[in-house]
Design an enzyme around this catalytic site. Structure first.
Site, PDB file in Angstrom:
ATOM      1  N   CYS A 137      58.966  19.906  84.725  1.00  0.00           N
ATOM      2  CA  CYS A 137      57.306  19.999  84.838  1.00  0.00           C
ATOM      3  C   CYS A 137      56.876  20.564  83.411  1.00  0.00           C
ATOM      4  O   CYS A 137      56.286  21.001  82.966  1.00  0.00           O
ATOM      5  CB  CYS A 137      56.827  21.192  85.745  1.00  0.00           C
ATOM      6  SG  CYS A 137      56.886  20.309  87.885  1.00  0.00           S
ATOM      7  N   HIS A 176      49.962  27.639  83.126  1.00  0.00           N
ATOM      8  CA  HIS A 176      51.123  26.390  83.820  1.00  0.00           C
ATOM      9  C   HIS A 176      50.102  26.732  85.396  1.00  0.00           C
ATOM     10  O   HIS A 176      49.688  25.846  85.457  1.00  0.00           O
ATOM     11  CB  HIS A 176      52.221  26.930  83.758  1.00  0.00           C
ATOM     12  CG  HIS A 176      53.317  25.627  84.819  1.00  0.00           C
ATOM     13  ND1 HIS A 176      53.098  24.532  84.499  1.00  0.00           N
ATOM     14  CD2 HIS A 176      53.673  25.712  85.682  1.00  0.00           C
ATOM     15  CE1 HIS A 176      53.929  23.848  84.579  1.00  0.00           C
ATOM     16  NE2 HIS A 176      54.118  24.619  86.491  1.00  0.00           N
ATOM     17  N   HIS A 210      48.912  18.815  89.938  1.00  0.00           N
ATOM     18  CA  HIS A 210      49.781  19.466  89.608  1.00  0.00           C
ATOM     19  C   HIS A 210      50.590  17.908  88.970  1.00  0.00           C
ATOM     20  O   HIS A 210      51.487  17.578  89.919  1.00  0.00           O
ATOM     21  CB  HIS A 210      51.185  20.207  89.941  1.00  0.00           C
ATOM     22  CG  HIS A 210      52.415  20.832  89.461  1.00  0.00           C
ATOM     23  ND1 HIS A 210      51.999  20.250  87.867  1.00  0.00           N
ATOM     24  CD2 HIS A 210      53.383  21.966  88.814  1.00  0.00           C
ATOM     25  CE1 HIS A 210      53.454  21.101  87.043  1.00  0.00           C
ATOM     26  NE2 HIS A 210      53.905  21.935  87.897  1.00  0.00           N
TER      27      HIS A 210
END
Lengths: 375, 414
Positions: free
Chosen positions: B173, B306, B341
């Site tokens: 990620c 994040h 996400h």
């Protein structure tokens, strides 16, 4: 700035460890053998391949850590430890600060076996009971992370996937990170595993030989490439450090070769006295490979070698070729008559090299190249 | 010789709130989430967890921006490839690069899921055949062509005839953020004048069921930094940025949307999926990015977190931000509730968002927040004007303890 190689590690069909690899290369061993692959649905196929031996982790990796590593990670982690050992660099002893030690890996297919295991877990047990462990280990980037976890490296940590030039892409990125001062030492490697699924895929498209064979024949052009797997790692450090330098990496680039731009224009080829390539002997790649040989012959009066006849053809076999190149520059391995027929006009006058250009252009349109020289 | 400054001259976006940067801006301004039901593939869990799925037609989007794709071409592209191509086309159009500059430009792309939506279809078909007939006939093997990670970057380079440095970064990620940082390094070292960089990932069964298996998905969608947060939700999308050396951008009189001024990167080396409990790696990445930009923490006017909405991530990230910037010293917001996400695309989409924040001197709220998990962060609860915003920092963290932070600085005024 140049970087130097201070250690290498290899797990391949030729053995686990640099000594086994070196001995096999010196003898021109062709490690092709018949292996069994499981097809989708459970059928078995016997086919020639260069499958890596089980990595010898004894004395290198804690057995408790080893149990959590799948086959691909083991090949990478064991190769990394071998490279550190050869260089005499012990991260645990603080030889280099953890934040200045990086790990950069190339892999085309990543942990594809574990990915398959994850899918099987939900097919077998239902979607609510998929295996979290298999999911965690199936992520591509876990390759470099697992190696870092083993050695405690908290610096640069990258996994790159660039098909046949995945290792060359990793080398280029590692060099860039050393040049920009973001690390003092980087383990740069390539690893891929050959699974039944991949073999089935390659067979279906006739990329690989399906009958008995003598192995890859890089200049044959009549057959198909024989697949394999394995991993290799180079420890790269900034030049001038305390450890013995084995070779110097000067430049590394990756781009597409079909955009009309010749990447070799960006490289300093002066003094290159040997070219290594990624020739594997496939009919599919033969025209491209011959074209590259002509381009190289126009620019350089240097012989061209490929050692895929020794360790097989797979996307990150470039990492194994890099290990051979370091050994050749050390004068420890010199095998102009590598396994498989070499073209006599190209190997004529071959002598121990001082400066090697590795040129890897693939039918996928990708092109990786680097220059490695003696120190 | 000092490194050249890295100018950002083009942006591209696709995500659950729509295609193109204008759709992203509209969703941010309207504080509208794009999360909804999963319809891209069937799953036993599709009604339990919302996802950030793009609802448009990617092939039509590409046809509008560039050209129609033939059936054969489309068959060789995965959904991730199409997301990447659409965002790349928009970024290149915005940058209006001359042909020669584009031909010498490189492509750095962050990916994680890649073409697994296609390859898992093949695998599931074969498994079904094997279960019913005892053997599988591999009629869908061509779908494996698009499985590997290089495909999207390759598709971009081929389509736009880009011959410069290439890399596909796979750091889970944090991939998109690392692609941007490493692309900037190529320009800084003089190996390229122009780079197209970013990240792209589509939804897939592997990601959806994988995060579900870890027990980190939330049935109500993510509520980053909220005391009652229950987890994350997966999304899909792409963010692409055109980076140029300052000299190159100025010579062609391109408008500099923002500058990419700092990049930090570290590895926790702690656990496969859990972050270091004190966020040491996250702190190291943020400090490196600040040092790279030559800035002090007090120079930063906004942190794009994040902020996945998982218990572990938000707790540790808040701790790390508070340690680097000190308690409640800087406005912080996570945008995960807008589009989920988006994995490897996340860092690149956040980069687009940071450039918009600097352009418009505006901070968008941390959607889904009702009661903060603690008092350590100045969380943006409603849209906030930021007239003096000059520098922002964006965090991206990935599996394997991979941490990346980027610093962006205001460019030419619109």
């Amino acid at each position: 700035m140049s970087a130097v190689v201070t250690g290498i590690g290899v797990v391949s069909a030729l053995g686990s460890g640099v000594e086994a690899f070196k001995a096999a290369m010196q003898q021109g061993v062709n490690a092709c053998a018949m292996h069994e692959f499981e097809r989708m649905g459970g059928a078995k196929a016997i086919a020639p391949a260069y499958r890596a031996v089980a990595p010898d982790a004894k004395g290198l990796i804690d057995p408790r850590k080893l149990r959590r590593m799948d086959r691909l990670i083991r090949m990478a982690a064991v190769s990394a430890r071998q490279a550190l050992n050869m260089a005499g660099l012990q991260p645990e002893r603080g030889d280099v600060h953890a934040s200045r030690l990086g790990v950069v890996f190339g892999t085309a297919y990543g942990a594809i076996g574990t990915t398959q295991e994850f899918i099987d877990s939900w097919l077998k047990n239902g979607q609510r009971h998929a295996s979290p462990l298999a999911f965690m280990s199936s992520v591509h980037g876990i390759l470099a992370s697992q190696v870092a976890l083993d050695i405690g490296a908290t610096g640069v940590n990258l996994t790159l996937s660039q098909r046949d030039v995945s290792f060359e892409a990793a080398l280029s990125s590692a060099l860039s990170q050393l040049e920009s001062g973001r690390a003092d030492a980087i383990l740069v490697g390539g690893a891929d595993e050959l699974t039944g699924l991949l073999h089935e895929f390659a067979s279906h498209f006739r990329y690989v030989e399906s009958g008995p064979t003598a192995g890859c024949d890089p200049w044959g052009g009549e057959g198909r490439a024989i697949p394999g797997d394995g991993g290799a790692v180079l420890l790269l450090e900034r030049e001038g450090g305390p450890r013995r330098a084995l070779a110097r990496v000067e430049q590394a680039r990756v781009a597409r070769h079909d955009t009309g731009r010749e990447m070799l224009d960006d490289l300093n080829l002066a003094g290159v006295d040997l070219v290594t390539s990624c020739r594997g002997g496939s009919r599919r790649a033969f025209t491209l490979e011959n074209g590259r040989s002509r381009v190289l012959a126009k620019r350089l009066a240097a012989p061209e070698l490929s050692h895929r006849g020794n360790f097989g053809n797979f996307p990150t076999a470039g990492a194994l070729q890099a290990a051979v190149n370091v050994l050749m520059l050390q004068g420890q391995v010199f095998a102009p008559m590598a396994a498989g027929r070499q073209r006599q006009d190209l190997v004529a006058g071959c002598r121990l090299p001082r400066r090697i250009l590795h040129d890897a252009a693939s039918v996928t349109g990708l092109h990786g190249a680097y220059v490695l020289s003696a120190v | 010789m000092p490194s050249p400054r890295i100018a950002i001259t083009g942006l591209g976006f696709v995500g659950a709130v729509g295609a193109h940067v204008s759709a992203l801006e509209a969703a941010l301004d309207q504080e509208r989430s794009g999360l909804g039901d999963l319809t891209l593939f069937s799953s036993e869990l599709s009604r339990e967890y919302p996802v950030g799925q793009y609802r448009g037609d990617l092939q039509a989007d590409f046809a509008r921006l560039v050209r129609p794709l033939s059936a054969r071409e489309a068959g060789r592209l995965s959904r991730s490839d199409l997301l990447a191509l659409v965002a790349a086309a928009e970024a290149l159009q915005m940058a209006a690069l001359p042909d020669m500059a584009r031909r010498n430009a490189g492509v750095y792309l962050g990916q994680s899921v890649c073409g697994t939506l296609s390859s898992e279809n093949y695998y599931l078909d074969c498994a079904a055949q094997a279960a019913s007939h005892g053997r599988a006939s591999p009629t869908h093997l061509d779908r494996l062509f698009v499985h590997d990670g290089a495909n999207s970057g390759d598709a971009i380079a081929r389509e736009f005839s880009m011959g410069g440095p290439m890399a596909s970064l796979m750091t889970a990620c944090s991939s998109g953020a690392n692609a941007l940082g490493l692309a900037a390094a190529r320009i800084a070292s003089g190996q390229a004048q122009v780079m197209l960089a970013g990240g792209a990932d589509s939804l897939s069964r592997i990601a959806f069921l994988g995060f579900a298996s870890l027990g980190v998905m939330s049935p109500e969608g993510p509520r980053p930094f909220d005391a009652a947060r229950k987890g994350m939700c997966v999304g899909e999308g792409a963010g692409m940025l055109v980076l140029e050396s300052e000299a190159h951008a100025r010579a062609r009189q391109a408008r500099v949307l923002a500058w990419l001024t700092g990049y930090g990167h570290s590895c926790d080396a702690h656990h496969l999926t859990a972050p270091h409990p004190e966020g040491l790696g996250a702190q190291a990445a943020m400090k490196q990015a600040l040092a790279d930009a030559g800035l002090a923490p007090s120079d930063i006017g906004f942190v794009s977190a994040h902020g996945t909405g998982t218990l572990d991530n938000d707790k540790v990230e808040a701790l790390a931000i508070a340690r680097v910037f000190s308690t409640r010293a800087v406005p912080v917001s996570s945008t995960k509730r807008y589009f989920g996400h988006t994995l490897a695309a996340s860092g690149a989409i956040k980069a687009v968002l940071c450039v918009l924040a600097l352009q418009r001197r505006r901070l968008w709220p941390n959607l889904g927040l009702q009661k903060a998990q603690d008092d350590s962060l100045d969380l943006v609860t409603q849209a906030r004007p930021a007239p003096r915003l000059q520098h922002v920092l964006s965090n991206s963290f990935g599996f394997g303890g991979n941490n990346a932070a980027l610093v962006f600085t205001a460019g030419d005024r619109p």
